[in-house]
Design an enzyme around this catalytic site. Structure first.
Site, PDB file in Angstrom:
ATOM      1  N   CYS A 191     130.224 -55.371  27.779  1.00  0.00           N
ATOM      2  CA  CYS A 191     130.052 -54.147  28.580  1.00  0.00           C
ATOM      3  C   CYS A 191     131.367 -53.619  29.148  1.00  0.00           C
ATOM      4  O   CYS A 191     131.431 -52.480  29.605  1.00  0.00           O
ATOM      5  CB  CYS A 191     129.076 -54.393  29.729  1.00  0.00           C
ATOM      6  SG  CYS A 191     127.404 -54.583  29.148  1.00  0.00           S
TER       7      CYS A 191
HETATM    8  N1  COA Z   1     106.801 -55.888  33.158  1.00  0.00           N
HETATM    9  C1  COA Z   1     106.155 -56.342  34.251  1.00  0.00           C
HETATM   10  N2  COA Z   1     106.573 -57.392  34.982  1.00  0.00           N
HETATM   11  C2  COA Z   1     107.675 -58.024  34.583  1.00  0.00           C
HETATM   12  C3  COA Z   1     108.404 -57.619  33.448  1.00  0.00           C
HETATM   13  C4  COA Z   1     107.930 -56.507  32.729  1.00  0.00           C
HETATM   14  N3  COA Z   1     108.562 -56.042  31.644  1.00  0.00           N
HETATM   15  N4  COA Z   1     109.464 -58.419  33.298  1.00  0.00           N
HETATM   16  C5  COA Z   1     109.427 -59.313  34.293  1.00  0.00           C
HETATM   17  N5  COA Z   1     108.339 -59.092  35.074  1.00  0.00           N
HETATM   18  C6  COA Z   1     107.898 -59.850  36.260  1.00  0.00           C
HETATM   19  C7  COA Z   1     108.345 -61.282  36.202  1.00  0.00           C
HETATM   20  O1  COA Z   1     107.411 -62.071  35.507  1.00  0.00           O
HETATM   21  C8  COA Z   1     108.414 -61.636  37.663  1.00  0.00           C
HETATM   22  O2  COA Z   1     107.107 -61.904  38.124  1.00  0.00           O
HETATM   23  P1  COA Z   1     106.848 -63.021  39.291  1.00  0.00           P
HETATM   24  O3  COA Z   1     107.595 -62.513  40.498  1.00  0.00           O
HETATM   25  O4  COA Z   1     105.379 -63.017  39.428  1.00  0.00           O
HETATM   26  O5  COA Z   1     107.446 -64.290  38.753  1.00  0.00           O
HETATM   27  C9  COA Z   1     108.871 -60.328  38.339  1.00  0.00           C
HETATM   28  O6  COA Z   1     108.514 -59.299  37.406  1.00  0.00           O
HETATM   29  C10 COA Z   1     110.341 -60.273  38.630  1.00  0.00           C
HETATM   30  O7  COA Z   1     111.068 -60.632  37.439  1.00  0.00           O
HETATM   31  P2  COA Z   1     112.637 -60.747  37.434  1.00  0.00           P
HETATM   32  O8  COA Z   1     113.087 -61.103  36.040  1.00  0.00           O
HETATM   33  O9  COA Z   1     113.088 -61.628  38.548  1.00  0.00           O
HETATM   34  O10 COA Z   1     113.025 -59.219  37.701  1.00  0.00           O
HETATM   35  P3  COA Z   1     114.305 -58.619  38.381  1.00  0.00           P
HETATM   36  O11 COA Z   1     113.921 -57.949  39.624  1.00  0.00           O
HETATM   37  O12 COA Z   1     115.449 -59.578  38.424  1.00  0.00           O
HETATM   38  O13 COA Z   1     114.687 -57.458  37.334  1.00  0.00           O
HETATM   39  C11 COA Z   1     116.348 -57.044  35.622  1.00  0.00           C
HETATM   40  C12 COA Z   1     115.043 -57.781  36.011  1.00  0.00           C
HETATM   41  C13 COA Z   1     116.753 -57.485  34.229  1.00  0.00           C
HETATM   42  C14 COA Z   1     116.049 -55.554  35.618  1.00  0.00           C
HETATM   43  C15 COA Z   1     117.436 -57.364  36.661  1.00  0.00           C
HETATM   44  O14 COA Z   1     117.500 -58.750  36.898  1.00  0.00           O
HETATM   45  C16 COA Z   1     118.802 -56.888  36.254  1.00  0.00           C
HETATM   46  O15 COA Z   1     119.017 -55.767  35.856  1.00  0.00           O
HETATM   47  N6  COA Z   1     119.820 -57.744  36.445  1.00  0.00           N
HETATM   48  C17 COA Z   1     121.195 -57.398  36.164  1.00  0.00           C
HETATM   49  C18 COA Z   1     121.429 -57.594  34.731  1.00  0.00           C
HETATM   50  C19 COA Z   1     122.767 -57.091  34.263  1.00  0.00           C
HETATM   51  O16 COA Z   1     123.509 -56.439  34.937  1.00  0.00           O
HETATM   52  N7  COA Z   1     123.042 -57.414  33.049  1.00  0.00           N
HETATM   53  C20 COA Z   1     124.189 -56.956  32.389  1.00  0.00           C
HETATM   54  C21 COA Z   1     123.738 -56.702  31.024  1.00  0.00           C
HETATM   55  S1  COA Z   1     124.994 -55.970  30.127  1.00  0.00           S
END
Ligand code: COA
Length: 373
Positions: free
Chosen positions: A156
């Site tokens: 990235c």
């Molecule tokens: N639809 C519905 N629910 C979902 C889901 C989906 N597609 N994906 C995950 N969930 C649920 C999970 O099961 C979890 O449920 P629980 O609380 O009952 O266990 C809950 O939502 C939270 O999941 P989590 O993975 O902790 O979500 P989050 O708030 O961390 O968001 C991202 C996920 C990926 C959007 C976030 O972590 C993110 O953007 N992080 C930064 C990543 C980044 O910068 N990466 C660089 C890449 S180049």
């Protein structure tokens, strides 16, 4: 040492769009089919039933509403769930070259330059369609540019690291004008069967024209006041695909040959690193966060960008101070912060300060501090 200027930018946006509802419908069809196909094994406790995805979660967790992609049909087909992008023959320009040409031509036109004025092309992006010949050399050929070209990949942070390389080339006299192009086809490394991440990426290509300050008209573009790069090894964003570790076409059964991340950990670990690097970098230039008119941050997650902006500024960012393009483009890897810059700089006045900041796999962070000329 010669100073460098961002004289113009360009953007290629793929015309096909997938909104969250369409993506979720395809994912949930796959989930239903998988659970039905494996009902007995799930009942015996040998397999875990898959959970459906939800548009409301996606928008709340990430700020993403839709994404532009190079091939919508292949991605949304529940039997396929990856783009259908046919390999071009050796006699044709590649797909990343085509994307690059649109963005590069816009940047050249906007700077009032022709290909003859450019000395170097750097294609800087997360995924390259082949190891060699370099995509950049193909772009160089297609534009009829003399000089040299090469590809580079810092995930990235590729575009900001590429800008640093362009600044170096201008400072040491290698080049007077360098095109840094980031053709990102993130949909091809995304595992559309993974509920945790199937929504996060989109496709786009940006171009940044970096020139010697003496060649750019007063009032045009942004002086580059300084760049700062930082890397720190982490497995929390990883893709094991490579010529020693190839994936089958579907990627099923080999999810580690596609994008894999621990999103929560990335969020927690990278946000403070970015905020402190920006603070240190500004300090080393004799600047403070209060002087920043704009932060064009990497576009991965809206909540993460708000947190970083708050940490840097010591207060909530005001409307437009840290613009996001996530709603329209999703995460386009290295292109993201450049799209934000491309779309949100024309209102700035002479002397206004801003920072382009990327962050992602590696971990890698790249800062470019700029001042409107
Ligand atoms: N639809 C519905 N629910 C979902 C889901 C989906 N597609 N994906 C995950 N969930 C649920 C999970 O099961 C979890 O449920 P629980 O609380 O009952 O266990 C809950 O939502 C939270 O999941 P989590 O993975 O902790 O979500 P989050 O708030 O961390 O968001 C991202 C996920 C990926 C959007 C976030 O972590 C993110 O953007 N992080 C930064 C990543 C980044 O910068 N990466 C660089 C890449 S180049």
């Amino acid at each position: 040492m010669a100073k460098a200027v961002i004289s113009a930018t360009g953007l290629f946006t793929p015309p096909e769009v997938i909104d969250n509802d369409e993506l979720v419908e395809s994912f949930n069809t796959y989930v239903t089919q998988y659970n039905e196909r494996n009902r007995d094994a799930i009942e015996r406790g040998e397999l875990t039933a898959l959970e459906p995805s939800a548009s409301a979660f996606i928008e709340k967790a990430s700020g993403i509403k839709r994404r532009h992609v190079m091939d919508k049909e292949g991605i949304l087909d529940p039997e396929r769930m990856c783009p259908s992008l046919t390999q071009r023959s050796n006699e044709e320009y590649g797909i990343q070259c085509d994307m690059s040409l649109v963005a590069a031509r816009e940047a050249l036109e906007s700077a009032g330059l022709s290909s003859a004025d450019v000395d170097a092309v750097i294609v800087a992006c997360s995924n390259l369609e082949r190891p060699y010949p370099a995509v950049a050399i193909e772009v160089q050929d297609a534009l009829g540019i003399e000089g040299y070209a090469y590809d580079m990949n810092v995930a990235c942070s590729s575009a900001t690291f590429g800008i640093q390389a362009a600044v170096d080339a201008i400072s040491n006299g290698q080049a007077r004008a360098v095109l840094v192009v980031s053709p990102e086809i993130c949909s091809a490394h995304l595992n559309f069967r993974d509920r945790d991440s199937h929504f996060i990426f989109g496709d786009a290509c940006t171009a940044v024209l970096v020139q010697h300050e003496d060649d750019v008209a007063p009032g045009q573009g942004f002086d580059i006041l300084g760049t700062r790069l930082k890397t720190k090894f982490s497995n929390n964003i990883r893709n094991n695909f490579g010529f020693l570790n190839r994936a089958d076409e579907s990627g099923i059964g080999q999810p580690d040959k596609l994008f894999v991340q621990q999103g929560r950990k990335v969020f927690k670990e990278v946000s403070p690193l970015v905020a402190s690097l920006i603070g240190e970098h500004l300090g080393s230039l004799g600047l403070s966060a209060e002087q920043l008119r704009r932060m064009w941050l990497h576009q991965a997650n809206l909540n993460m960008n708000e947190l970083i902006a708050r940490r840097v500024l010591g207060r909530d960012p005001s409307e437009g101070e840290a613009p996001t393009i996530l709603d329209e483009y999703a995460n386009t890897s290295s292109a993201g912060s450049i799209i934000a810059f491309h779309q949100h700089h024309s209102d700035l006045g002479s002397g206004d300060l801003g920072i382009i900041c990327s962050f992602g796999a590696g971990y890698s962070i790249g800062n470019v501090v700029v001042r409107k000329r």
